[in-house]
Design a protein around this motif. Sequence first.
Motif, mmCIF file in Angstrom:
data_model
loop_
_atom_site.group_PDB
_atom_site.id
_atom_site.type_symbol
_atom_site.label_atom_id
_atom_site.label_comp_id
_atom_site.label_asym_id
_atom_site.label_seq_id
_atom_site.Cartn_x
_atom_site.Cartn_y
_atom_site.Cartn_z
ATOM 1 N N THR A 169 -4.455 6.006 6.765
ATOM 2 C CA THR A 169 -4.846 4.648 6.507
ATOM 3 C C THR A 169 -5.535 4.761 5.444
ATOM 4 O O THR A 169 -6.521 5.448 5.260
ATOM 5 N N LEU A 170 -5.247 4.079 4.286
ATOM 6 C CA LEU A 170 -5.950 4.322 2.933
ATOM 7 C C LEU A 170 -6.858 2.836 2.859
ATOM 8 O O LEU A 170 -6.208 1.796 3.065
ATOM 9 N N ALA A 171 -7.961 3.294 2.695
ATOM 10 C CA ALA A 171 -8.924 2.042 2.411
ATOM 11 C C ALA A 171 -8.865 1.550 0.915
ATOM 12 O O ALA A 171 -8.794 2.593 -0.023
ATOM 13 N N GLY A 172 -9.132 0.469 0.785
ATOM 14 C CA GLY A 172 -9.050 -0.108 -0.579
ATOM 15 C C GLY A 172 -7.845 -0.651 -1.174
ATOM 16 O O GLY A 172 -7.070 -0.618 -0.482
ATOM 17 N N GLN A 173 -7.718 -1.041 -2.594
ATOM 18 C CA GLN A 173 -6.550 -1.529 -3.140
ATOM 19 C C GLN A 173 -5.923 -0.479 -3.818
ATOM 20 O O GLN A 173 -6.456 -0.085 -4.550
ATOM 21 N N GLU A 174 -4.377 -0.581 -3.633
ATOM 22 C CA GLU A 174 -3.631 0.136 -4.320
ATOM 23 C C GLU A 174 -3.625 -0.219 -5.970
ATOM 24 O O GLU A 174 -3.826 -1.440 -6.203
ATOM 25 N N MET B 52 0.721 -1.177 -0.097
ATOM 26 C CA MET B 52 0.079 0.156 0.082
ATOM 27 C C MET B 52 0.930 1.133 -0.068
ATOM 28 O O MET B 52 1.883 1.149 0.626
ATOM 29 N N ALA B 53 0.484 2.281 -0.595
ATOM 30 C CA ALA B 53 1.156 3.697 -0.801
ATOM 31 C C ALA B 53 1.098 4.339 0.782
ATOM 32 O O ALA B 53 0.204 3.839 1.702
ATOM 33 N N ASN B 54 2.252 4.758 1.234
ATOM 34 C CA ASN B 54 2.434 5.443 2.472
ATOM 35 C C ASN B 54 2.128 6.911 2.030
ATOM 36 O O ASN B 54 2.746 7.605 1.435
ATOM 37 N N VAL B 55 1.089 7.325 2.802
ATOM 38 C CA VAL B 55 0.586 8.603 2.526
ATOM 39 C C VAL B 55 0.316 9.205 3.950
ATOM 40 O O VAL B 55 0.027 8.710 4.945
ATOM 41 N N THR B 56 0.970 10.661 4.315
ATOM 42 C CA THR B 56 0.844 11.406 5.364
ATOM 43 C C THR B 56 -0.177 12.606 4.853
ATOM 44 O O THR B 56 -0.080 13.041 3.960
ATOM 45 N N PHE B 57 -0.737 13.477 5.957
ATOM 46 C CA PHE B 57 -1.686 14.418 5.872
ATOM 47 C C PHE B 57 -0.979 15.504 6.845
ATOM 48 O O PHE B 57 -1.282 15.035 7.931
ATOM 49 N N SER C 152 -16.936 5.470 -3.641
ATOM 50 C CA SER C 152 -16.971 4.335 -4.461
ATOM 51 C C SER C 152 -15.448 4.511 -5.153
ATOM 52 O O SER C 152 -14.561 3.343 -5.546
ATOM 53 N N PHE C 153 -15.179 5.569 -5.539
ATOM 54 C CA PHE C 153 -13.900 5.917 -6.116
ATOM 55 C C PHE C 153 -12.448 5.649 -5.182
ATOM 56 O O PHE C 153 -11.534 5.139 -5.479
ATOM 57 N N GLY C 154 -12.638 6.361 -4.070
ATOM 58 C CA GLY C 154 -11.747 6.310 -3.075
ATOM 59 C C GLY C 154 -11.390 4.746 -2.683
ATOM 60 O O GLY C 154 -10.070 4.343 -2.555
ATOM 61 N N GLU C 155 -12.445 3.935 -2.623
ATOM 62 C CA GLU C 155 -11.922 2.645 -2.225
ATOM 63 C C GLU C 155 -11.473 1.705 -3.336
ATOM 64 O O GLU C 155 -10.624 1.021 -3.197
ATOM 65 N N GLN D 280 -8.862 6.837 5.817
ATOM 66 C CA GLN D 280 -10.067 6.646 6.681
ATOM 67 C C GLN D 280 -9.996 7.587 7.753
ATOM 68 O O GLN D 280 -11.281 7.890 8.171
ATOM 69 N N GLU D 281 -9.001 8.297 8.166
ATOM 70 C CA GLU D 281 -9.219 8.977 9.401
ATOM 71 C C GLU D 281 -9.780 10.401 9.128
ATOM 72 O O GLU D 281 -10.246 10.986 9.916
ATOM 73 N N LEU D 282 -9.627 10.970 7.917
ATOM 74 C CA LEU D 282 -10.417 12.137 7.651
ATOM 75 C C LEU D 282 -11.476 12.011 6.538
ATOM 76 O O LEU D 282 -12.074 13.168 6.267
ATOM 77 N N ARG D 283 -11.896 10.874 6.049
ATOM 78 C CA ARG D 283 -12.887 10.637 5.171
ATOM 79 C C ARG D 283 -12.647 11.659 3.879
ATOM 80 O O ARG D 283 -13.618 12.262 3.490
ATOM 81 N N LEU D 284 -11.373 11.965 3.504
ATOM 82 C CA LEU D 284 -10.947 12.541 2.439
ATOM 83 C C LEU D 284 -10.199 11.839 1.492
ATOM 84 O O LEU D 284 -9.618 10.711 1.851
ATOM 85 N N LEU D 285 -10.015 12.066 0.092
ATOM 86 C CA LEU D 285 -9.216 11.463 -0.824
ATOM 87 C C LEU D 285 -7.667 11.978 -0.667
ATOM 88 O O LEU D 285 -7.634 13.073 -0.741
#
Length: 166
Positions: free
Chosen positions: A12-17, A1-6, A112-115, A122-127
């Motif tokens: 934590t990214l939901a879905g499949q990379e 999974m991609a490592n992303v910070t904000f 739908s897109f995000g997942e 997940q923590e922010l419900r943003l993309l």
Amino acid sequence: MANVTFKGTPMTLAGQEVKVGDTAPDFHVLDNNLNEKKLSDYKGQVRLISVVPSVDTGVCAEQTQRFNDAAEKLDNVKVLTVSMDLPFAQRRWVAANNIEHVDIFSDHKDASFGEAYGVLMQELRLLARSVFIVDSNDKVTYTEYVSEGTNHPDYEQALSAVKEAK
């Protein structure tokens, strides 16, 4: 999974990379008039999908504007921007910023897109900020998961890749 910070905080990214060579997952989002749209609505075209946390912030606005300006010069390429913003806010923002060459969509209803693309923080419900290029045969030819959500994507790399996609 991609490592992303904000803002430096790991997300934590939901879905499949999604990876280069994958068949692009279809998804459903809402346009600014609350009509459902899908990736498959643009079948047969090259698609540059620009993903932003919110069009109403500085980096996101600049990203959307830069791809809007570039889209005017691209042949057989459709530029799509996806965010979690409400369609009403997107419509106001598009009008206020003279966006004419990008279709802007909301993933707010059910992510739908995000997942499907593994970009739902997940923590922010943003993309998570990212860029995907899908060729006319629905193959992913380019991905960029921007490691820090407040940073810009690599515009030149994305535009070079979209020009190479068929």
